[in-house]
Scaffold this motif. Structure first.
Motif, short mmCIF file in Angstrom:
data_model
loop_
_atom_site.label_atom_id
_atom_site.label_comp_id
_atom_site.label_asym_id
_atom_site.label_seq_id
_atom_site.Cartn_x
_atom_site.Cartn_y
_atom_site.Cartn_z
N ALA A 94 8.25 15.42 33.01
CA ALA A 94 8.82 15.47 33.96
C ALA A 94 8.73 14.68 35.24
O ALA A 94 9.00 14.77 36.40
N GLY A 95 8.34 13.31 34.52
CA GLY A 95 8.26 12.07 35.57
C GLY A 95 6.77 12.00 36.53
O GLY A 95 6.59 11.14 37.04
N GLU A 96 6.00 13.02 35.95
CA GLU A 96 4.69 13.02 36.54
C GLU A 96 3.98 11.64 36.18
O GLU A 96 4.23 10.89 35.13
N LEU A 97 3.06 11.11 37.14
CA LEU A 97 2.51 9.84 37.13
C LEU A 97 1.00 9.93 37.11
O LEU A 97 0.22 10.75 37.63
N VAL A 98 0.45 9.10 36.08
CA VAL A 98 -0.97 9.11 36.02
C VAL A 98 -1.24 7.56 35.79
O VAL A 98 -0.56 7.01 34.88
N ALA A 99 -2.10 6.94 36.40
CA ALA A 99 -2.14 5.43 36.04
C ALA A 99 -3.83 5.12 36.60
O ALA A 99 -4.30 5.61 37.39
N PHE A 100 -4.26 3.95 35.79
CA PHE A 100 -5.49 3.58 36.28
C PHE A 100 -5.67 2.27 35.33
O PHE A 100 -5.16 1.81 34.23
N ASP A 101 -6.79 1.30 35.88
CA ASP A 101 -6.97 0.21 34.94
C ASP A 101 -7.95 0.93 33.72
O ASP A 101 -8.66 1.75 33.92
N VAL A 112 2.11 -0.63 40.53
CA VAL A 112 3.08 -0.78 39.74
C VAL A 112 3.98 0.52 39.02
O VAL A 112 5.03 0.60 38.79
N PRO A 113 3.00 1.53 39.09
CA PRO A 113 3.54 2.64 38.35
C PRO A 113 4.74 3.17 38.85
O PRO A 113 5.49 3.65 38.06
N VAL A 114 4.95 3.17 40.26
CA VAL A 114 6.37 3.93 40.66
C VAL A 114 7.45 3.01 40.14
O VAL A 114 8.57 3.46 39.87
N TYR A 115 7.50 1.62 39.91
CA TYR A 115 8.47 0.73 39.44
C TYR A 115 8.73 1.16 37.98
O TYR A 115 9.64 1.21 37.27
N HIS A 116 7.47 1.50 37.32
CA HIS A 116 7.54 1.66 35.85
C HIS A 116 8.28 2.84 35.76
O HIS A 116 9.12 3.14 34.65
N ARG A 117 8.14 4.16 36.64
CA ARG A 117 8.97 5.13 36.55
C ARG A 117 10.26 4.81 36.64
O ARG A 117 11.21 5.61 35.96
N ALA A 118 10.78 3.98 37.52
CA ALA A 118 12.15 3.70 37.78
C ALA A 118 12.65 3.15 36.50
O ALA A 118 14.01 3.39 36.14
N LEU A 119 12.01 2.06 35.84
CA LEU A 119 12.27 1.62 34.47
C LEU A 119 12.43 2.46 33.41
O LEU A 119 13.31 2.50 32.67
N ALA A 120 11.75 3.30 33.28
CA ALA A 120 11.59 4.36 32.28
C ALA A 120 12.68 5.30 32.03
O ALA A 120 13.03 6.06 31.17
N ALA A 121 13.50 5.56 33.35
CA ALA A 121 14.71 6.01 32.99
C ALA A 121 15.50 5.86 31.99
O ALA A 121 16.14 6.73 31.40
N GLU A 162 8.70 -8.31 39.56
CA GLU A 162 9.76 -7.39 40.16
C GLU A 162 9.57 -6.00 40.90
O GLU A 162 10.05 -5.68 41.72
N ALA A 163 8.46 -5.55 40.24
CA ALA A 163 7.63 -4.41 41.20
C ALA A 163 7.20 -4.72 42.43
O ALA A 163 7.39 -3.98 43.33
N TRP A 164 6.79 -5.94 42.80
CA TRP A 164 6.22 -6.43 44.19
C TRP A 164 7.87 -6.25 44.68
O TRP A 164 7.82 -6.12 46.31
N ARG A 212 9.01 10.60 25.57
CA ARG A 212 8.25 11.16 26.51
C ARG A 212 7.02 12.08 25.95
O ARG A 212 7.55 12.77 25.17
N PRO A 213 5.90 11.93 26.81
CA PRO A 213 5.37 10.85 27.42
C PRO A 213 5.47 9.34 26.98
O PRO A 213 5.42 9.25 25.95
N VAL A 214 5.50 8.45 27.94
CA VAL A 214 5.69 7.06 27.37
C VAL A 214 4.43 6.61 28.39
O VAL A 214 4.31 6.94 29.32
N ALA A 215 4.02 5.35 28.06
CA ALA A 215 2.97 4.41 28.73
C ALA A 215 3.36 3.11 28.64
O ALA A 215 3.85 2.48 28.01
N PHE A 216 3.37 2.73 29.94
CA PHE A 216 3.51 1.24 30.19
C PHE A 216 2.05 0.65 30.11
O PHE A 216 1.02 0.99 30.84
N LEU A 217 1.97 -0.21 29.35
CA LEU A 217 0.63 -0.98 29.28
C LEU A 217 0.78 -2.53 29.64
O LEU A 217 1.26 -3.11 29.32
N ASN A 218 0.24 -2.82 30.93
CA ASN A 218 0.21 -4.13 31.45
C ASN A 218 -1.21 -5.08 31.12
O ASN A 218 -2.23 -4.28 31.63
N ILE A 219 -0.97 -5.96 30.61
CA ILE A 219 -2.25 -6.68 30.05
C ILE A 219 -2.17 -8.06 30.99
O ILE A 219 -1.47 -8.92 30.52
#
Length: 365
Positions: free
Chosen positions: A183-190, A150-159, A328-330, A164-171
């Protein structure tokens, strides 16, 4: 493109459907969304499938109940789409693509093995629309974690967010985070467990599918010794990116506790795992946006706010829909796949380079 996204998560609570108009890049116009809960018999079948899948050695194998579960799951998704289309006055012919997550029943990226039940061709044939499915496999085959996607979709929403930095937490059943840098860098993990351990605990001890409103956990006390044992897992000191199977943690450590104390301890475990993850990103988030079913658990949200060093808001407070974000991400990912755009990245899954993925099932002519 107008796309539908279909998500059935590890919490096994139902099928999320969401409509999105998108170019798979910056354009995101969110449409209606709905959730179609699973009946108890459907949940039971999926639990049986999870148990059966634990012994799988090949991702295409469907021994025992798995083949029947895959057919049934696909048909449930078709029914959910048909109900959604009817409820919102839409027409299937107006849908350009359907992003079909399926049901993850085994995720062992260290063995380059991930299994999502779901027959894309069967769904495409029934609905008469192109279906993009099996989106994790290419990443895992290349040595990536296959999650989160989902991260690439999170980045689109974060616009639309200024922090910044901002974190989306999906539970969901498992919790994951997306860190978006200046600068829009992405790091994501469980990050660790989400709702799955709490749900399973409530199922065993209270004969209910979840700790509704966090009420059971709120009535109990956290057992610090047990929590400390749970947090000793090597997973929490492992560098990102990393991902988890739903059943990666041994919850038997909690078995001697009362139902209330067990729920309180497992809830705090989820929050403490998220807090531990904050040490693994390049810069501490200035804002956390909580989405997924876990955001509706006030006890879990209280624990998160007490442990994290920045504000934690619900997705709705940022103008998003926390229930439908993964669906939405899918839809978004399906469009990216059709356009040959990458859906996974070195910083999100550990893939060797940005990778597209997914299989496309065309409807019968």
């Amino acid at each position: 493109m107008t796309a539908l996204g279909l998500m059935s998560g590890t919490s096994l609570d139902g099928i999320d459907v969401a409509l999105l108009v998108t170019d798979g890049e910056d354009l995101v116009e969110r449409g209606p969304a709905a959730t179609y809960p699973y009946r108890p018999d459907q949940q039971a079948l999926l639990h049986d499938a999870l148990r059966e899948a634990a012994a799988l050695q090949r991702r295409e194998a469907r021994p025992g109940i798995l083949a029947a579960a895959e057919e049934a799951l696909t048909d449930w998704h078709a029914e959910a789409v048909e109900r959604f289309i009817a409820a919102h006055g839409l027409a299937l012919k107006g849908i350009d693509a359907i992003g079909f997550h399926g049901q993850t029943v085994l995720h062992r990226p260290e063995r380059r093995l991930t299994v999502q039940l779901g027959l894309g061709q069967r769904l495409a044939r029934r609905l008469g629309r192109p279906v993009v499915y099996d989106m994790r496999a290419a990443d895992v085959a290349a040595g990536g974690q296959g999650a989160p996607l989902v991260p690439v979709y999170h980045r689109a929403l974060a616009a639309r967010l200024k922090e910044r930095p901002v974190a989306f937490l999906n539970i969901g059943g498992v919790a994951n985070m997306t860190w978006i840098g200046r600068a829009g860098e992405l790091v994501a993990f469980d990050t660790g467990p989400g709702n799955a351990l709490i749900n399973d605990w409530c199922e065993r001890h209270m004969d209910v599918s979840m700790d509704r409103d966090g009420a059971l956990a709120a009535s109990g006390k956290v057992d610090s010794a047990v929590l400390g044992q749970l947090l000793k897992s090597n997973f929490f000191s492992t560098a990102a990116p990393k991902s988890l199977d739903r059943n990666a943690f041994d919850a038997t450590l909690v078995d001697g506790l009362t139902p209330a104390d067990g729920a309180a301890t497992l809830t705090r475990f989820t929050a403490a795992a998220v807090a531990a993850s904050a040490a693994l990103v390049p810069e501490a988030p200035r804002l956390w946006v909580a989405c997924g079913g876990g955001r509706l658990n006030p006890t879990l949200m209280r624990d998160l706010r007490s442990l994290l060093q920045a504000p934690v808001i619900l997705a709705e407070e940022a103008g998003f829909n926390g229930d439908s974000m993964e669906a939405e991400a899918w839809a978004y990912l399906a469009v990216r796949c059709l356009r040959g755009l990458p859906i996974t990245f070195p910083g999100t899954t550990g893939a060797p380079q940005p990778l597209s993925g997914g299989r496309v099932a065309a409807p019968d002519p």
